[in-house]
Design a protein around this motif. Structure first.
Motif, PDB file in Angstrom:
ATOM      1  N   TRP A  42       0.856  -1.184   0.000  1.00  0.00           N
ATOM      2  CA  TRP A  42       0.000   0.000   0.000  1.00  0.00           C
ATOM      3  C   TRP A  42       0.895   1.238   0.000  1.00  0.00           C
ATOM      4  CZ3 TRP A  42      -5.186   0.190  -0.627  1.00  0.00           C
ATOM      5  CH2 TRP A  42      -5.913  -0.980  -0.397  1.00  0.00           C
ATOM      6  N   PHE A  43       0.544   2.188  -0.838  1.00  0.00           N
ATOM      7  CA  PHE A  43       1.226   3.467  -0.909  1.00  0.00           C
ATOM      8  C   PHE A  43       0.168   4.557  -0.804  1.00  0.00           C
ATOM      9  CE2 PHE A  43       5.577   2.374  -2.281  1.00  0.00           C
ATOM     10  CZ  PHE A  43       5.398   1.020  -2.520  1.00  0.00           C
ATOM     11  N   ARG A  44       0.611   5.774  -0.553  1.00  0.00           N
ATOM     12  CA  ARG A  44      -0.334   6.889  -0.522  1.00  0.00           C
ATOM     13  C   ARG A  44       0.331   8.134  -1.091  1.00  0.00           C
ATOM     14  NH1 ARG A  44      -0.712   7.843   6.075  1.00  0.00           N
ATOM     15  NH2 ARG A  44       1.372   8.767   6.346  1.00  0.00           N
ATOM     16  N   GLN A  45      -0.528   9.032  -1.573  1.00  0.00           N
ATOM     17  CA  GLN A  45      -0.034  10.292  -2.128  1.00  0.00           C
ATOM     18  C   GLN A  45      -0.972  11.407  -1.717  1.00  0.00           C
ATOM     19  OE1 GLN A  45       0.635  10.319  -6.380  1.00  0.00           O
ATOM     20  NE2 GLN A  45       2.036  12.038  -6.199  1.00  0.00           N
ATOM     21  N   ALA A  46      -0.423  12.342  -0.979  1.00  0.00           N
ATOM     22  CA  ALA A  46      -1.173  13.525  -0.550  1.00  0.00           C
ATOM     23  C   ALA A  46      -0.968  14.635  -1.579  1.00  0.00           C
ATOM     24  CB  ALA A  46      -0.701  13.977   0.822  1.00  0.00           C
ATOM     25  N   PRO A  47      -1.883  15.593  -1.650  1.00  0.00           N
ATOM     26  CA  PRO A  47      -1.746  16.692  -2.612  1.00  0.00           C
ATOM     27  C   PRO A  47      -0.412  17.426  -2.458  1.00  0.00           C
ATOM     28  CG  PRO A  47      -3.919  16.709  -1.625  1.00  0.00           C
ATOM     29  CD  PRO A  47      -3.138  15.674  -0.880  1.00  0.00           C
ATOM     30  N   GLY A  48       0.277  17.577  -3.580  1.00  0.00           N
ATOM     31  CA  GLY A  48       1.544  18.302  -3.571  1.00  0.00           C
ATOM     32  C   GLY A  48       2.721  17.524  -3.038  1.00  0.00           C
ATOM     33  N   LYS A  49       2.505  16.246  -2.729  1.00  0.00           N
ATOM     34  CA  LYS A  49       3.588  15.415  -2.193  1.00  0.00           C
ATOM     35  C   LYS A  49       3.819  14.209  -3.080  1.00  0.00           C
ATOM     36  CE  LYS A  49       2.990  16.677   2.664  1.00  0.00           C
ATOM     37  NZ  LYS A  49       2.860  16.152   4.062  1.00  0.00           N
ATOM     38  N   GLU A  50       4.973  13.600  -2.905  1.00  0.00           N
ATOM     39  CA  GLU A  50       5.287  12.400  -3.672  1.00  0.00           C
ATOM     40  C   GLU A  50       4.608  11.183  -3.050  1.00  0.00           C
ATOM     41  OE1 GLU A  50       9.682  13.662  -5.412  1.00  0.00           O
ATOM     42  OE2 GLU A  50       9.468  11.898  -4.146  1.00  0.00           O
ATOM     43  N   TRP A  81      -0.550  -1.458 -10.385  1.00  0.00           N
ATOM     44  CA  TRP A  81      -1.111  -0.492  -9.449  1.00  0.00           C
ATOM     45  C   TRP A  81      -2.613  -0.379  -9.643  1.00  0.00           C
ATOM     46  CZ3 TRP A  81       1.933   2.243  -5.926  1.00  0.00           C
ATOM     47  CH2 TRP A  81       3.310   2.070  -6.053  1.00  0.00           C
ATOM     48  N   GLY A  82      -3.311  -0.132  -8.529  1.00  0.00           N
ATOM     49  CA  GLY A  82      -4.726   0.162  -8.610  1.00  0.00           C
ATOM     50  C   GLY A  82      -4.953   1.627  -8.940  1.00  0.00           C
ATOM     51  N   GLN A  83      -6.220   1.997  -9.031  1.00  0.00           N
ATOM     52  CA  GLN A  83      -6.570   3.360  -9.418  1.00  0.00           C
ATOM     53  C   GLN A  83      -6.583   4.312  -8.233  1.00  0.00           C
ATOM     54  OE1 GLN A  83      -8.759   1.054  -8.754  1.00  0.00           O
ATOM     55  NE2 GLN A  83     -10.265   2.097  -7.457  1.00  0.00           N
ATOM     56  N   GLY A  84      -6.563   3.770  -7.028  1.00  0.00           N
ATOM     57  CA  GLY A  84      -6.518   4.591  -5.827  1.00  0.00           C
ATOM     58  C   GLY A  84      -7.885   4.822  -5.215  1.00  0.00           C
ATOM     59  N   GLU A 120       4.265   7.800  -1.275  1.00  0.00           N
ATOM     60  CA  GLU A 120       5.103   7.232  -0.221  1.00  0.00           C
ATOM     61  C   GLU A 120       4.608   5.853   0.191  1.00  0.00           C
ATOM     62  OE1 GLU A 120       5.066   9.581   3.339  1.00  0.00           O
ATOM     63  OE2 GLU A 120       2.925   9.326   3.680  1.00  0.00           O
ATOM     64  N   PHE A 121       5.544   5.061   0.642  1.00  0.00           N
ATOM     65  CA  PHE A 121       5.260   3.711   1.112  1.00  0.00           C
ATOM     66  C   PHE A 121       4.474   3.755   2.419  1.00  0.00           C
ATOM     67  CE2 PHE A 121       5.853  -0.660   2.026  1.00  0.00           C
ATOM     68  CZ  PHE A 121       6.274  -0.778   3.349  1.00  0.00           C
ATOM     69  N   VAL A 122       3.499   2.857   2.535  1.00  0.00           N
ATOM     70  CA  VAL A 122       2.719   2.737   3.767  1.00  0.00           C
ATOM     71  C   VAL A 122       2.959   1.379   4.430  1.00  0.00           C
ATOM     72  CG1 VAL A 122       0.399   2.698   4.759  1.00  0.00           C
ATOM     73  CG2 VAL A 122       0.945   4.316   2.926  1.00  0.00           C
ATOM     74  N   ALA A 123       2.735   0.314   3.664  1.00  0.00           N
ATOM     75  CA  ALA A 123       2.859  -1.026   4.231  1.00  0.00           C
ATOM     76  C   ALA A 123       3.025  -2.041   3.116  1.00  0.00           C
ATOM     77  CB  ALA A 123       1.624  -1.378   5.070  1.00  0.00           C
ATOM     78  N   ALA A 124       3.600  -3.184   3.463  1.00  0.00           N
ATOM     79  CA  ALA A 124       3.757  -4.279   2.503  1.00  0.00           C
ATOM     80  C   ALA A 124       3.582  -5.606   3.220  1.00  0.00           C
ATOM     81  CB  ALA A 124       5.121  -4.219   1.828  1.00  0.00           C
ATOM     82  N   ILE A 125       3.192  -6.602   2.445  1.00  0.00           N
ATOM     83  CA  ILE A 125       3.030  -7.945   2.983  1.00  0.00           C
ATOM     84  C   ILE A 125       3.606  -8.937   1.996  1.00  0.00           C
ATOM     85  CG2 ILE A 125       0.692  -8.201   2.032  1.00  0.00           C
ATOM     86  CD1 ILE A 125       0.004  -9.708   4.690  1.00  0.00           C
ATOM     87  N   SER A 126       4.265  -9.945   2.519  1.00  0.00           N
ATOM     88  CA  SER A 126       4.913 -10.923   1.666  1.00  0.00           C
ATOM     89  C   SER A 126       3.901 -11.849   0.998  1.00  0.00           C
ATOM     90  CB  SER A 126       5.904 -11.743   2.490  1.00  0.00           C
ATOM     91  OG  SER A 126       5.208 -12.514   3.477  1.00  0.00           O
ATOM     92  N   ARG A 127       4.392 -12.646   0.076  1.00  0.00           N
ATOM     93  CA  ARG A 127       3.517 -13.547  -0.677  1.00  0.00           C
ATOM     94  C   ARG A 127       2.722 -14.466   0.244  1.00  0.00           C
ATOM     95  NH1 ARG A 127       7.969 -15.631  -5.152  1.00  0.00           N
ATOM     96  NH2 ARG A 127       8.198 -13.645  -6.266  1.00  0.00           N
ATOM     97  N   SER A 128       3.397 -14.990   1.233  1.00  0.00           N
ATOM     98  CA  SER A 128       2.733 -15.939   2.133  1.00  0.00           C
ATOM     99  C   SER A 128       1.890 -15.250   3.205  1.00  0.00           C
ATOM    100  CB  SER A 128       3.778 -16.814   2.823  1.00  0.00           C
ATOM    101  OG  SER A 128       4.549 -16.020   3.714  1.00  0.00           O
ATOM    102  N   GLY A 129       2.165 -13.973   3.401  1.00  0.00           N
ATOM    103  CA  GLY A 129       1.484 -13.249   4.472  1.00  0.00           C
ATOM    104  C   GLY A 129       2.201 -13.329   5.797  1.00  0.00           C
ATOM    105  N   ALA A 169      -4.974  11.266   2.053  1.00  0.00           N
ATOM    106  CA  ALA A 169      -4.247  10.993   0.809  1.00  0.00           C
ATOM    107  C   ALA A 169      -5.092  10.080  -0.059  1.00  0.00           C
ATOM    108  CB  ALA A 169      -2.903  10.333   1.107  1.00  0.00           C
ATOM    109  N   VAL A 170      -4.629   9.906  -1.278  1.00  0.00           N
ATOM    110  CA  VAL A 170      -5.140   8.826  -2.122  1.00  0.00           C
ATOM    111  C   VAL A 170      -4.274   7.601  -1.832  1.00  0.00           C
ATOM    112  CG1 VAL A 170      -5.559   8.014  -4.457  1.00  0.00           C
ATOM    113  CG2 VAL A 170      -5.931  10.425  -3.897  1.00  0.00           C
ATOM    114  N   TYR A 171      -4.934   6.504  -1.523  1.00  0.00           N
ATOM    115  CA  TYR A 171      -4.238   5.270  -1.181  1.00  0.00           C
ATOM    116  C   TYR A 171      -4.289   4.307  -2.365  1.00  0.00           C
ATOM    117  CZ  TYR A 171      -3.669   6.638   3.668  1.00  0.00           C
ATOM    118  OH  TYR A 171      -3.277   7.281   4.812  1.00  0.00           O
ATOM    119  N   TYR A 172      -3.119   3.752  -2.679  1.00  0.00           N
ATOM    120  CA  TYR A 172      -2.988   2.840  -3.808  1.00  0.00           C
ATOM    121  C   TYR A 172      -2.482   1.485  -3.337  1.00  0.00           C
ATOM    122  CZ  TYR A 172      -2.930   7.183  -6.543  1.00  0.00           C
ATOM    123  OH  TYR A 172      -3.239   8.401  -7.096  1.00  0.00           O
TER     124      TYR A 172
END
Length: 127
Positions: free
Chosen positions: A36-44, A117-120, A46-55, A92-95
């Motif tokens: 999961w990533f997110r992007q706030a207005p006027g910002k790049e 990537w998803g559409q957010g 950014e990484f939020v969280a990740a999970i491995s293949r197995s979980g 933010a918009v979360y992707y």
């Protein structure tokens, strides 16, 4: 081609909770690390969280540790992001994103690692 569709965003007051979902079209979903990533207005973005293949492994940005939780259900081809104790700065918009290339049971935090990537979905936290 993997289609990712996020849902669950919305408007919430500070201190509230939301759960985001990301449904994947890929039948071999368990072969993808998810993030999961997110992007706030006027910002790049950014990484939020990740999970491995197995979980079995997860990773979080420092800004969300202890408040957000990522999980996945490989039988449903879905990854979730549970967001608690939301703050206005979480707005933010979360992707969601899928990574097929990273070797092993990793939890990549760099956007460049992700292939799809998803559409957010918009998350707005009011103070």
């Amino acid at each position: 081609q993997v289609l990712l569709v996020e849902s669950g965003g919305g408007l919430v007051q500070a201190g509230g909770s939301l759960r985001l979902s990301c449904a994947a079209s890929e039948v071999t979903f368990s072969l993808y690390a998810m993030g999961w990533f997110r992007q706030a207005p006027g910002k790049e973005r950014e990484f939020v969280a990740a999970i491995s293949r197995s979980g079995s492994r997860t990773a979080y940005a420092d800004s969300v540790k202890g408040r957000f939780s990522i999980s996945r259900d490989n039988a449903k081809n879905t990854v979730y992001l549970q967001m608690n104790s939301l703050k206005p700065e979480d707005t933010a918009v979360y992707y969601c994103a899928a990574d097929r290339r990273t070797y092993g049971d990793a939890t990549p935090s760099g956007a460049i690692a992700y292939d799809y990537w998803g559409q957010g979905t918009q998350v707005t936290v009011s103070s």
